[in-house]
Write a protein that holds these residues in place. Sequence first.
Motif, PDB file in Angstrom:
ATOM      1  N   LEU A 138      28.101  59.487  51.057  1.00 29.09           N
ATOM      2  CA  LEU A 138      29.500  59.902  50.969  1.00 29.09           C
ATOM      3  C   LEU A 138      30.362  58.832  50.309  1.00 29.09           C
ATOM      4  N   ASP A 139      30.168  57.588  50.714  1.00 31.21           N
ATOM      5  CA  ASP A 139      30.959  56.477  50.176  1.00 31.21           C
ATOM      6  C   ASP A 139      30.292  55.960  48.906  1.00 31.21           C
ATOM      7  N   LEU A 140      30.883  56.255  47.762  1.00 28.64           N
ATOM      8  CA  LEU A 140      30.285  55.867  46.485  1.00 28.64           C
ATOM      9  C   LEU A 140      30.388  54.373  46.230  1.00 28.64           C
ATOM     10  N   THR A 141      31.250  53.675  46.977  1.00 26.03           N
ATOM     11  CA  THR A 141      31.394  52.235  46.785  1.00 26.03           C
ATOM     12  C   THR A 141      30.426  51.442  47.661  1.00 26.03           C
TER      13      THR A 141
ATOM     14  N   GLU B 271      30.826  55.149  38.739  1.00 29.88           N
ATOM     15  CA  GLU B 271      29.986  55.945  37.856  1.00 29.88           C
ATOM     16  C   GLU B 271      29.028  55.091  37.034  1.00 29.88           C
ATOM     17  N   THR B 272      29.049  53.783  37.222  1.00 30.40           N
ATOM     18  CA  THR B 272      28.179  52.909  36.444  1.00 30.40           C
ATOM     19  C   THR B 272      26.739  52.933  36.928  1.00 30.40           C
ATOM     20  N   GLY B 273      26.521  53.372  38.153  1.00 29.39           N
ATOM     21  CA  GLY B 273      25.175  53.392  38.701  1.00 29.39           C
ATOM     22  C   GLY B 273      24.712  52.063  39.259  1.00 29.39           C
ATOM     23  N   GLN B 274      25.554  51.043  39.235  1.00 25.82           N
ATOM     24  CA  GLN B 274      25.190  49.744  39.788  1.00 25.82           C
ATOM     25  C   GLN B 274      25.286  49.777  41.310  1.00 25.82           C
ATOM     26  N   ALA B 275      24.364  49.059  41.966  1.00 30.93           N
ATOM     27  CA  ALA B 275      24.384  49.008  43.424  1.00 30.93           C
ATOM     28  C   ALA B 275      25.626  48.283  43.932  1.00 30.93           C
ATOM     29  N   HIS B 276      26.088  47.267  43.198  1.00 31.17           N
ATOM     30  CA  HIS B 276      27.332  46.579  43.542  1.00 31.17           C
ATOM     31  C   HIS B 276      27.879  45.902  42.294  1.00 31.17           C
ATOM     32  N   ASP B 277      29.118  45.444  42.379  1.00 29.10           N
ATOM     33  CA  ASP B 277      29.767  44.760  41.263  1.00 29.10           C
ATOM     34  C   ASP B 277      29.281  43.308  41.257  1.00 29.10           C
ATOM     35  N   VAL B 278      28.357  43.007  40.362  1.00 28.73           N
ATOM     36  CA  VAL B 278      27.725  41.689  40.340  1.00 28.73           C
ATOM     37  C   VAL B 278      28.746  40.595  40.020  1.00 28.73           C
ATOM     38  N   GLY B 279      29.617  40.847  39.058  1.00 22.44           N
ATOM     39  CA  GLY B 279      30.613  39.847  38.690  1.00 22.44           C
ATOM     40  C   GLY B 279      31.575  39.538  39.811  1.00 22.44           C
ATOM     41  N   LEU B 280      32.001  40.571  40.515  1.00 24.11           N
ATOM     42  CA  LEU B 280      32.928  40.362  41.625  1.00 24.11           C
ATOM     43  C   LEU B 280      32.237  39.605  42.758  1.00 24.11           C
ATOM     44  N   TRP B 281      30.981  39.952  43.046  1.00 24.82           N
ATOM     45  CA  TRP B 281      30.255  39.246  44.095  1.00 24.82           C
ATOM     46  C   TRP B 281      30.092  37.772  43.740  1.00 24.82           C
ATOM     47  N   THR B 282      29.788  37.484  42.489  1.00 25.91           N
ATOM     48  CA  THR B 282      29.643  36.093  42.055  1.00 25.91           C
ATOM     49  C   THR B 282      30.948  35.331  42.220  1.00 25.91           C
ATOM     50  N   ALA B 283      32.068  35.999  41.913  1.00 25.74           N
ATOM     51  CA  ALA B 283      33.369  35.353  42.077  1.00 25.74           C
ATOM     52  C   ALA B 283      33.687  35.095  43.544  1.00 25.74           C
ATOM     53  N   LEU B 284      33.396  36.058  44.393  1.00 23.10           N
ATOM     54  CA  LEU B 284      33.673  35.897  45.821  1.00 23.10           C
ATOM     55  C   LEU B 284      32.824  34.779  46.423  1.00 23.10           C
ATOM     56  N   ALA B 285      31.539  34.785  46.096  1.00 26.33           N
ATOM     57  CA  ALA B 285      30.624  33.805  46.686  1.00 26.33           C
ATOM     58  C   ALA B 285      30.726  32.447  46.002  1.00 26.33           C
ATOM     59  N   GLY B 286      30.823  32.449  44.669  1.00 26.02           N
ATOM     60  CA  GLY B 286      30.814  31.193  43.929  1.00 26.02           C
ATOM     61  C   GLY B 286      32.165  30.534  43.797  1.00 26.02           C
ATOM     62  N   GLU B 287      33.185  31.308  43.402  1.00 24.20           N
ATOM     63  CA  GLU B 287      34.510  30.730  43.161  1.00 24.20           C
ATOM     64  C   GLU B 287      35.278  30.507  44.460  1.00 24.20           C
ATOM     65  N   LEU B 288      35.229  31.470  45.370  1.00 24.69           N
ATOM     66  CA  LEU B 288      35.984  31.346  46.620  1.00 24.69           C
ATOM     67  C   LEU B 288      35.122  30.862  47.784  1.00 24.69           C
ATOM     68  N   GLY B 289      33.831  31.013  47.685  1.00 27.96           N
ATOM     69  CA  GLY B 289      32.941  30.518  48.743  1.00 27.96           C
ATOM     70  C   GLY B 289      33.075  31.220  50.068  1.00 27.96           C
ATOM     71  N   VAL B 290      33.301  32.536  50.045  1.00 27.37           N
ATOM     72  CA  VAL B 290      33.542  33.263  51.296  1.00 27.37           C
ATOM     73  C   VAL B 290      32.295  33.936  51.847  1.00 27.37           C
ATOM     74  N   ALA B 291      31.149  33.801  51.170  1.00 28.23           N
ATOM     75  CA  ALA B 291      29.947  34.491  51.634  1.00 28.23           C
ATOM     76  C   ALA B 291      29.412  33.904  52.935  1.00 28.23           C
ATOM     77  N   GLY B 292      29.717  32.640  53.205  1.00 25.71           N
ATOM     78  CA  GLY B 292      29.181  32.007  54.407  1.00 25.71           C
ATOM     79  C   GLY B 292      30.249  31.419  55.298  1.00 25.71           C
ATOM     80  N   LEU B 293      31.348  32.100  55.461  1.00 19.56           N
ATOM     81  CA  LEU B 293      32.457  31.563  56.258  1.00 19.56           C
ATOM     82  C   LEU B 293      32.059  31.206  57.688  1.00 19.56           C
ATOM     83  N   PRO B 294      31.325  32.040  58.424  1.00 23.28           N
ATOM     84  CA  PRO B 294      31.024  31.689  59.821  1.00 23.28           C
ATOM     85  C   PRO B 294      29.812  30.769  59.968  1.00 23.28           C
ATOM     86  N   VAL B 295      29.180  30.420  58.863  1.00 26.52           N
ATOM     87  CA  VAL B 295      27.967  29.600  58.923  1.00 26.52           C
ATOM     88  C   VAL B 295      28.351  28.125  58.987  1.00 26.52           C
ATOM     89  N   PRO B 296      27.754  27.333  59.896  1.00 27.23           N
ATOM     90  CA  PRO B 296      28.081  25.906  59.991  1.00 27.23           C
ATOM     91  C   PRO B 296      27.855  25.178  58.670  1.00 27.23           C
TER      92      PRO B 296
END
Length: 385
Positions: free
Chosen positions: A206-209, A49-74
Motif C-alpha cells: 500500500l505504501d509506495l514509499t 515510479e522509479t522502481g528503486q527500493a529507496h532513495d540512495v542519494g538521500l540515504w547517503t546524505a542522511l547517514a554521511g552528511e548528517l550522521g543520523v543513522a546511528g544516533l542511539p548507538v554509543p
Amino acid sequence: MTTSPRTTAGPLSADAGLLYSDVEDDLRRELRALLTDRCPSADLPARVETGQAHDVGLWTALAGELGVAGLPVPMETGGAGAGWRETAVVLEELGRAAAPVPYLTSSVLATAALLAAGDDRLLPGTAAGDRIAALALPFSSPPDLPFPDTVAHAGGGLTGTVTSVAGALSADLLLVPASGDDGPGLYAVDTAAAGDTVRRTARCSLDLTRPLADVVLHAAPATALVTGDEADRVLRRALITGAALLASEQLGVAQWCLSTTVAYVQERHQFARPVGSFQAVKHRLADLWALVMQARAVARHAAEALDTGTTDLRLEAALAKAFVSEVVVEAAETALQLHGGIGFTWEHPVHLYLKRAKSSALALGTADRHRAALARLVDLPAAEN
C-alpha cells in the motif's frame, strides 16, 4: 553530536520529555533544510515510479552528511552517542517528508535489536549507514508476537520464508528470528555473501514509499547473535522500540497533512471567499490541530521512556501507537477531502501520505491490538459479551 545524559530510570513525570532541547531543535532545522532540498513532497509521485527500493542519494546524505543513522548507538561502537529522543526527531521530519529511506527499518528496528543483543561487530557499519539492516519479520508484527517459527536453523544455515518484510529489498544485512535444536535464536545473514540462498521478491504494498518483500532462505549461511530466552527478549525489545518510535514518524505525517491543508484552504476560493473562511472547515481543522498536539505529547513521552528506561516502556509504546495511529489516519483523510479534486489526482502527493498513514497504522500492531495490550498491562477486565 553530544547530548546531556539521561540515565535515570523510573516513572516519568507528567511533563518529562515533552519539550524539545536546543540540540533537537538544531537537528530538526538541519534535517528540514536537507529534506526540503532533496525530498520535496511535490517530487514524491515521480520518485515512487522509479522502481528503486529507496532513495540512495538521500540515504547517503542522511547517514554521511548528517550522521543520523546511528544516533542511539554509543560512540565507542561507531555511533553518535545521542539517544532515542533525537532519533524520534529524525523520524518526525522523515514522516513529514514521507521520505523513501530505510531509516525506521535499519536505524530503529534493526539497530534496537543489535543494541539489545549487545553486538559490537555489526553495529559500527549499521550506525555509519554503510550497511543497511532489516529485521526479517512481517511489518505488521506487534510487540507481543509469539516467537516466530517460519524459519528453521539447522547445520549452520537458515531455511524458511518470511513475508511482507519492510526494508528487505534495501538490506545488506538481515536479522532473522529462527528456531532450531537449540531453541529460538536471532541470526545475522549477510545478503551479499549468502548469494542465491537468499531470495527477495517485492510485494505490491500500500505504501509506495516503503516497499515490502517476501524473503525466502534456503540453507542461508547465518551467524547467531543471541539464542534461547535472550533471543525472545531481544526481539521483543526491538518491536517495542519500533512501535514507540513509529508514533513519531506518524506524528510527522500528521503535521504535514495539517499544515499543508491549512495553507491550501487559505488559497482555494469558492463563492469569492477562501475555503478556509467557512466555519465547518475551520472547526474541522481546529479539531485536527488539537488531536495532533495530543499526538505530539504522547509520541514524545514514548521516546523519552525509551531513553530513561522506565519500567512502563511497554505501556508507553502501546499507548503511543494506539493513539497516534488513529490520529494520523484522521489527518490524512482530512487532507485528502479538504484538498478537493486536486487531492484525488496522482500528481498531488497527498495520496502518498494517506497510504503512509494507513500502512503505518497497520504496522507493528494495529491500534486495537495495542489497546488490548494496554488493558492487560493495567489489569483491565475483558468486556463481557
